[in-house]
Scaffold this motif. Structure first.
Motif, short mmCIF file in Angstrom:
data_model
loop_
_atom_site.label_atom_id
_atom_site.label_comp_id
_atom_site.label_asym_id
_atom_site.label_seq_id
_atom_site.Cartn_x
_atom_site.Cartn_y
_atom_site.Cartn_z
N LEU A 51 -5.81 -12.79 -5.21
CA LEU A 51 -6.40 -13.85 -4.44
C LEU A 51 -6.35 -15.15 -4.96
CD1 LEU A 51 -9.65 -14.51 -5.07
CD2 LEU A 51 -9.76 -11.97 -4.14
N ALA A 73 -6.15 -7.34 -2.95
CA ALA A 73 -7.48 -7.94 -2.20
C ALA A 73 -7.78 -7.40 -0.90
CB ALA A 73 -7.42 -9.52 -2.28
N VAL A 74 -8.59 -7.46 -0.20
CA VAL A 74 -8.77 -7.11 1.15
C VAL A 74 -8.37 -8.38 1.92
CG1 VAL A 74 -11.19 -7.24 1.27
CG2 VAL A 74 -10.32 -5.94 2.86
N GLY A 75 -8.78 -9.48 1.57
CA GLY A 75 -8.92 -10.66 2.25
C GLY A 75 -7.21 -11.17 1.88
N LEU A 98 -13.30 -1.31 -1.91
CA LEU A 98 -14.13 -2.11 -2.34
C LEU A 98 -15.39 -2.41 -1.42
CD1 LEU A 98 -13.09 -4.44 -0.50
CD2 LEU A 98 -11.55 -5.27 -2.14
N ARG A 235 -15.99 -15.76 1.83
CA ARG A 235 -14.98 -16.72 1.41
C ARG A 235 -15.76 -18.08 1.28
NH1 ARG A 235 -12.46 -13.02 -0.73
NH2 ARG A 235 -10.09 -12.71 -0.20
N HIS A 283 -17.20 -14.57 -8.10
CA HIS A 283 -16.47 -13.77 -7.24
C HIS A 283 -16.26 -12.50 -7.78
CE1 HIS A 283 -13.37 -14.23 -3.83
NE2 HIS A 283 -13.84 -12.92 -4.09
N MET A 295 -7.99 -0.56 -6.38
CA MET A 295 -7.40 -1.64 -5.54
C MET A 295 -5.93 -1.72 -6.22
SD MET A 295 -10.34 -4.45 -5.58
CE MET A 295 -9.66 -5.92 -4.82
C1 GLV Z 1 -11.89 -10.00 -2.61
O1 GLV Z 1 -12.60 -11.14 -2.47
C2 GLV Z 1 -11.13 -9.48 -1.75
O2 GLV Z 1 -10.64 -10.04 -0.74
O3 GLV Z 1 -10.67 -8.15 -2.11
#
Ligand code: GLV
Length: 321
Positions: A51, A73-75, A98, A235, A283, A295
């Motif tokens: 990210l 990342a998930v985002g 996560l 975020r 973070h 991940m």
């Molecule tokens: C962390 O912020 C994610 O998006 O994995």
């Protein structure tokens, strides 16, 4: 095939890539600059990025041979997904693994802000503790209060679920109704204004999109109770940071627990540093061994599946390809 990995990865999932492909890793572990990314992505069939990498249209254009962009990342607000879609490149992410780690951290921040844990830690380390004091650092109880969840996805739901142990009322704001969560937790769907006005703790769990950018600004902060806390593990840009800093300075709200910053990937806003009513973490939402190793596995699986011509469940732009 050639794969670029933009930073060092936790665990040993990287070995599975090395076994199959020619892998280039940014061993410096420093965030690559745009010109470095452009140079390195040339001729690569896949990129595994983080990210902290801004994968914009110029980088995607330079990666003419890219067949997949696998985000660790998930985002995925760091990727110009539209630019990838228009070139037929799948973008993948790592949801689920996560969720618990991030929900735990959100709760860490809830308790740390309400009960002044970080402030107390600094105080003791400065050798200022001279014995129990009936008026020292008296905070707010979390038990029995109202928790407002903005964004009732996987992480929002996990944060809400943990509130059962604290006998809390749960309000949530979400585009769609979440019937299962309502049944499980007796949570009530309300508009954002009601949530802000009625919650003692407001916790943000929305992805960063055009719609959510700046969603919590001065107007929204003003609606919150003077005794309320804002928690952000989503975020930084979901909150207008200057407005939050002003609200904390003028005690318009009681405090905040912040894990994410508008200035990322480069750091936090120093204007926070002198404020006692904010707890800051760097973070760390997904920073558990289990989540980070998981991940890495997911990002590697996603990349291999696509390069080998198989599908992945975690393609975020499937409908636009
Ligand atoms: C962390 O912020 C994610 O998006 O994995």
């Amino acid at each position: 095939m050639k794969v670029l990995i933009t930073r060092k990865m936790p665990g040993d999932a990287v070995e599975r890539l090395k076994d199959k492909y020619e892998v280039e890793i940014n061993e410096s572990d420093k965030i690559l600059k745009k010109d470095e990314l452009i140079k390195m992505v040339k001729g690569k069939d896949a990129i595994l990025c983080f990210l902290t990498d801004m994968i914009d249209e110029d980088i995607i254009e330079a990666g003419k041979d890219l067949k997949v962009i696998s985000n660790f990342a998930v985002g995925y607000d760091n990727i110009d997904v539209e630019a990838a879609s228009s070139r037929g490149i799948p973008v993948t992410n790592t949801p689920g693994i996560l969720t618990n780690a991030t929900a735990d951290l959100a709760w860490g921040l809830i308790l740390a802000t309400a009960r002044k844990i970080a402030q107390g830690d600094k105080f003791v380390r400065k050798d200022r503790f001279e014995g129990w004091d009936p008026t020292l650092m008296v905070g707010s109880e979390v038990h029995g209060k109202t928790l407002g969840i903005v964004g009732m996805g996987k992480i929002g739901s996990a944060v809400a679920r943990r509130s059962l142990g604290f006998d809390m009322e749960v309000l949530y704001h979400n585009r769609s109704r979440k019937k299962e969560v309502e049944e499980e937790l007796d949570a009530k769907k309300v508009d954002l204004e009601t949530l802000l006005k009625e919650s003692d703790i407001v916790s943000l769990h929305v992805p960063l999109t055009d719609e959510t950018e700046g969603m919590i600004s001065w107007n929204e902060l003003k609606m919150m109770k003077k005794s309320a806390f804002l928690i952000n593990t989503a975020r930084g840009e979901v909150v207008v940071e200057e407005a939050l800093i002003e609200a904390l300075k003028s005690e318009k709200i009681a405090g905040a627990g912040i894990d994410v910053y508008s200035d990322e990937p480069y750091g936090a806003n120093p204007d926070y540093y002198s404020l006692d009513n904010v707890v800051l973490t760097p973070h760390l939402g997904s920073a558990s061994h289990r989540a980070r190793n998981g991940m890495a596995d997911m990002a590697v699986d996603n990349l291999i599946n696509i390069l080998e011509g198989r599908d992945s469940d975690y393609v975020v732009n499937r409908d636009d390809l």
